[in-house]
Design an enzyme around this catalytic site. Structure first.
Site, PDB file in Angstrom:
ATOM      1  N   GLU A  36       0.872  -1.163   0.000  1.00 41.45           N
ATOM      2  CA  GLU A  36       0.000   0.000   0.000  1.00 41.45           C
ATOM      3  C   GLU A  36       0.921   1.227   0.000  1.00 41.45           C
ATOM      4  O   GLU A  36       1.820   1.317   0.836  1.00 41.45           O
ATOM      5  CB  GLU A  36      -0.872  -0.002   1.259  1.00 41.45           C
ATOM      6  CG  GLU A  36      -1.820   1.171   1.246  1.00 41.45           C
ATOM      7  CD  GLU A  36      -2.725   1.254   2.467  1.00 41.45           C
ATOM      8  OE1 GLU A  36      -2.750   0.320   3.280  1.00 41.45           O
ATOM      9  OE2 GLU A  36      -3.397   2.291   2.592  1.00 41.45           O
ATOM     10  N   ARG A 260       5.440 -12.752   9.437  1.00 43.18           N
ATOM     11  CA  ARG A 260       6.125 -11.511   9.105  1.00 43.18           C
ATOM     12  C   ARG A 260       7.443 -11.418   9.862  1.00 43.18           C
ATOM     13  O   ARG A 260       7.652 -12.090  10.874  1.00 43.18           O
ATOM     14  CB  ARG A 260       5.240 -10.310   9.381  1.00 43.18           C
ATOM     15  CG  ARG A 260       4.837 -10.103  10.812  1.00 43.18           C
ATOM     16  CD  ARG A 260       3.651  -9.150  10.931  1.00 43.18           C
ATOM     17  NE  ARG A 260       3.967  -7.811  10.472  1.00 43.18           N
ATOM     18  CZ  ARG A 260       3.256  -7.150   9.547  1.00 43.18           C
ATOM     19  NH1 ARG A 260       2.206  -7.708   8.989  1.00 43.18           N
ATOM     20  NH2 ARG A 260       3.589  -5.943   9.198  1.00 43.18           N
ATOM     21  N   LYS A 270       4.077   0.785   9.713  1.00 47.79           N
ATOM     22  CA  LYS A 270       4.211   2.050   8.993  1.00 47.79           C
ATOM     23  C   LYS A 270       3.638   3.207   9.795  1.00 47.79           C
ATOM     24  O   LYS A 270       4.097   4.329   9.690  1.00 47.79           O
ATOM     25  CB  LYS A 270       3.537   1.943   7.619  1.00 47.79           C
ATOM     26  CG  LYS A 270       4.460   1.281   6.590  1.00 47.79           C
ATOM     27  CD  LYS A 270       3.893   1.351   5.199  1.00 47.79           C
ATOM     28  CE  LYS A 270       3.099   0.128   4.884  1.00 47.79           C
ATOM     29  NZ  LYS A 270       2.674   0.003   3.503  1.00 47.79           N
TER      30      LYS A 270
END
Ligand code: ATP
Ligand code: MG
Length: 563
Positions: A36, A260, A270
């Protein structure tokens, strides 16, 4: 790219092998990396990039770069550009370049198809009401009072949502699945929300935006992705992913989840990285202390080092915390092979060699890299006045201090033996200069009489040295596991106030020719350094310490194996 990294097999490659055996995708392998564009990429993304592009390379398949741009208020072209730069820098080239926003019209048409099939409805509940009626893991949800609207009414309302007739948040389009489903994601999830916001690509064309879950699988399907690899938090979204594909009767990719990357002493979300930038805790997304690809690049990390790290950590189904020392170990391994050894004095102390002829300059031969004979050698000037590290001299030396002391002797790296005869101080008592003598017979670092010294120290010739700024970095956070915070604890309280130390240094003249993004350097005894591309000026270089020389990974590994 050069793929010197070993390709290990893992559960994802096992699944692909199995698909290739059964012919599920006709032997095709097509992955995608779907960021994104709401921030810069970080090292966790590097893991996903190496995985997706690496698999495509290994199987002779393809990998797309797709921007998952369904959140107009948080996204920006600055991020799009940085992401493309970072993927390329890591050594990968995408086959297709796509944007989820390219599919907005198709996604809209599919939503109409779901409405017509009685599988979606316009709901007037507020976001709060939707949340409250969702139920819990143990209690079923409650059906929305708008769930049984007619197809005609839904079509009309949905069209008017698109036309901008309703206020933000006043209505949504929801899938009509099952409010009693044990998987909460299947309890009539929201497909579209109203948001009158300008999008960085579609401008004001749309005021309804698809939710991630509704956009992602269909985008994969449109691109005929075979293996849609994502992180574990999407595991319980997979039934919904498959539900949309089946309800629409379109091509079905296989979603596969992996754990992850989490690294010690840093944050990776983020949202937090953006806070660090916006609140000024760092100088920007590319601050060398940031775990972003841009930060790591500026600090001097190499694509090869990062790819090697990703290969070594591999992929699993279990969330864990990876020691940053392992990353540094992989990096050092790479830098060791490619870095010329040079001399830089970080905390200079002036040395005058009283028996060295005034005005004389000798050019001494230095081997650039003992690990790489092809790197050749260079000339380093030697003269009467030098700088050495303050740390390499002690007036009152402790027992095991073998470096320079009053009356003591050391070897100057690839030059001469040096003996300290006198310590010169200023009025405040600070040492400002050492008056020394050298042994002319010891040129090259050895004496004919076989006299031994216990230490070799580095130096630069004062007259020839280049003044530089050197930035030394420490961990950005003092806490090892930044995901393990107490309830309500502010993660910022763990910021390391000493994560950056700036020093004035003198570096050997060959470093005047350093170029940003050029070869990394090993400053002897100090670590690996890279020229800072932003703050360096001609004649005024700024060097970032990428990593120190001390490898603490072996110790950690041993301890872990002992457990
Ligand atoms: P964040 O939570 O930091 O905002 P994200 O997952 O929302 O990250 P995206 O831009 O959506 O970020 O991620 C793009 C791809 O990178 C996704 O496939 C995602 O799963 C993967 N990814 C993100 N963070 C990590 C990580 N720490 N380790 C491995 N893969 C990751
Ligand atoms: Mg995301």
């Amino acid at each position: 790219m050069s793929s010197g990294e070993a390709v290990r097999t893992d559960f994802i490659r096992d699944i692909i092998d199995e698909h290739n055996r059964t012919g599920r995708f006709g032997g095709r392998v097509h992955t995608r990396f779907p960021p994104e564009p709401n921030g810069y990429l970080h090292i966790g993304h590097a893991k996903s990039i190496c995985l997706n592009f690496g698999i495509a390379q290994q199987y002779g398949g393809q990998c797309n770069l797709r921007f998952d741009d369904t959140n107009p208020t948080k996204e920006d072209v600055e991020y799009v550009d940085s992401i493309m730069e970072d993927v390329r820098w890591l050594g990968f080239q995408w086959d297709g370049l796509y944007y989820a926003s390219d599919y907005f019209e198709q996604l809209y048409q599919w939503a109409v198809q779901l409405i017509k099939a009685g599988l979606a409805y316009v709901c007037d509940q507020t976001p709060e009401e939707v949340r409250r009626s969702r139920g819990t893991l143990t209690a079923p949800g409650q059906e929305s009072p708008y769930r049984n609207r007619t197809v005609a009414e839904n079509l009309d309302l949905f069209e008017r949502m698109r036309a901008g007739e309703f206020a933000d948040g006043s209505r949504t389009l929801r899938a009509r699945i099952d409010m009693g489903a044990s998987n909460l994601n299947l309890r009539d999830p929201v497909l579209y929300r109203i948001l009158k916001a300008e999008h960085h690509r579609t401008g004001n064309k749309w005021c309804i935006y698809p939710m991630y879950d509704y956009a992602h699988g269909q985008s994969d399907s449109l691109e005929r992705i075979t293996h849609s690899i994502c992180t574990l938090e999407f595991e319980n979204h997979r039934p919904l992913y498959d539900w949309f594909i089946e309800a629409l009767g379109i091509y079905a990719p296989q979603q596969i989840e992996f754990a992850r990357l989490n690294l010690t002493y840093t944050v990776m979300s983020k949202r937090r990285l953006l806070s660090l930038v916006q609140e000024g805790h760092v100088s920007g997304w590319d601050d060398p202390r940031m775990p972003t690809i841009a930060g790591l690049r500026r600090r001097g990390y190499t694509p090869e080092g990062l790819r090697q790290f990703c290969a070594v950590i591999g992929v699993t189904k279990f969330n864990s915390l990876t020691e940053v020392e392992l990353l540094e170990h992989c990096l050092r391994d790479d830098l060791n092979k490619r870095s010329p050894r040079v001399m830089a004095v970080l905390n200079p102390l002036r040395v005058v060699i009283t028996n060295y002829p005034e005005g004389q300059v000798e050019q001494l031969e230095f081997i650039n890299n003992p690990e790489d004979p092809s790197a050749g050698s260079r000339q380093v000037p030697f003269s009467r006045v030098l700088y050495i590290e303050q740390d390499d001299f002690r007036e009152q030396a402790p027992k095991k201090f073998f470096r320079l002391t009053p009356g003591g002797e050391v070897r100057l790296r690839w030059a001469y033996y040096l003996k300290c005869n006198e310590v010169v101080k200023d009025e405040a008592g600070n040492i400002v200069e050492l008056r020394c003598t050298y042994d002319p017979a010891s040129r090259g670092g050895w004496t004919p009489d076989g006299r031994k010294v216990k230490a070799t120290i580095h130096w630069v010739s004062a007259e020839h040295a280049v003044a530089a700024e050197v930035r030394l970095y420490d961990r950005l956070f003092t806490k090892e596991d930044m995901n393990d915070l107490a309830e309500g604890e502010d993660w910022r309280t763990h910021l390391n106030p000493r994560s950056l130390t700036v020093t004035r240094a003198y570096v050997e003249p060959s470093l005047a020719e350093a170029t940003p993004g050029g070869v990394p350097f090993q400053f002897e005894r100090q670590g690996y350094f890279q020229l800072d591309p932003k703050d360096s000026r001609p004649g005024q270089p700024v060097f970032n310490r990428t990593v120190t020389l001390k490898d603490s990974w072996a110790k950690i590994e041993k301890k872990e194996q002992g457990d």
